[in-house]
Design a protein around this motif. Structure first.
Motif: not given
Length: 323
Positions: A307-309
């Motif tokens: 994911g993005e983080q």
């Protein structure tokens, strides 16, 4: 499942706190009644479980596959008089129903969800036996056993982990019983921690039974004879070839990934997609999930949710052997 005896506000406020014993309404799970003189013979040729082993005092765990051995559904099946009741998550049950109806025209068999609709509850907790007795059941002695109280059925899935199935007409009796109700997520967390899976829409038709460890939880009979997809399932057992299995992972986060979300493995300084989420639940910022991973994964491997983080994941031992 209809829970008209609970208002929307009451349903939303069901407890997610750990309780000694609790009952969780499971609106995501549905029941299909299969009737007719050919119902057992028909399902015997459609599923991985052996209908010849079904009695009044047990239930069967099984899968329904396509011709290539890819699963439409994972389910629990038991008898009610001459009828058969199949319990499964709504996505997979509807997928199987379409296929069963398609081929059922050649057999004396019928399918119904509306004539006498059923409700499904999860029952669990270390003191669940007292709650079982309060509901009027004798306590099952082992996984796979089924006990009855009138038209209500209690299925023992694992230690202190049960499914309660009853006609919706009897929901009023539960309302009057002052029961310790809990949110569905509390039971679903236990389901994951027992290494038990169900199929959500993104994974229907994508996995063979061994990828969800069904051979380890008595969900596949290798002696029953032919059924749809049997050639693939048997070949994976006797010739090998299946390289993936379901594993239990966790993390502290407020995220709840969807089925099919990517999981990555660290290889030196890089991360590579190695698997995907099967089922996930988050309770009080504690994420538990079942993940499809290579079956040679080890606790020393570093895993993360993509994911993005990206989120680092911890691996937990399965409660059964895959061998």
């Amino acid at each position: 499942m209809q829970t008209s005896w609970l208002s929307a506000d009451q349903y939303a406020s069901l407890s997610t706190e750990v309780q000694p014993a609790f009952l969780s309404p499971l609106p995501g799970f549905q029941v299909l009644k299969i009737s007719g003189p050919d119902n057992r013979k028909y399902l015997q040729g459609q599923t991985t479980c052996d209908l010849n082993q079904l009695t009044a005092d047990n239930f069967l765990r099984g899968a329904h596959c396509d011709a290539k051995g890819k699963m439409w559904s994972v389910f629990h099946l038991f008898s009610q008089g001459e009828d058969l009741l199949v319990v499964a998550f709504r996505d997979e049950l509807q997928a199987s129903l379409v296929q069963w109806k398609k081929f059922g025209v050649f057999s004396k068999v019928s399918f119904d969800q509306t004539e006498q609709p059923h409700a499904v509850f999860g029952l669990a907790g270390p003191e669940s036996q007292s709650l079982i007795r309060q509901l009027g059941f004798t306590v099952p002695q082992a996984a796979g056993q089924l006990v009855r109280n009138g038209e209500q059925s209690l299925l023992c899935l694992a230690a202190d982990h049960y499914l309660l199935v009853l006609p919706q007409t009897e929901l009023a009796s539960l309302q009057q019983a002052q029961l310790p109700l809990a949110a569905p997520t509390l039971w679903l967390e236990q389901h994951i921690r027992h290494g038990l899976a169900y199929l959500e829409q993104p994974l229907i038709g994508e996995l063979v039974p061994q990828m969800l460890n069904l051979q380890a939880v008595e969900g596949i009979s290798f002696t029953k004879g032919c059924y749809i997809g049997q050639e693939t399932v048997a070949r994976l057992k006797y010739r090998g070839g299946n390289k993936r299995a379901a594993y239990i992972l966790s993390a502290e986060t407020d995220e709840t990934p969807v089925a099919g979300a990517s999981i990555e493995l660290k290889l030196e300084d890089n991360w590579r997609r190695i698997g995907q989420v099967i089922n996930a639940v988050n309770i009080n910022q504690q994420l538990w999930l079942l993940a499809l991973l290579p079956n040679d994964i080890t606790p020393a491997d570093s895993l993360r949710l993509a994911g993005e983080q990206p989120l680092l994941l911890s691996q937990h031992a399965l409660p059964y052997s895959l061998n």
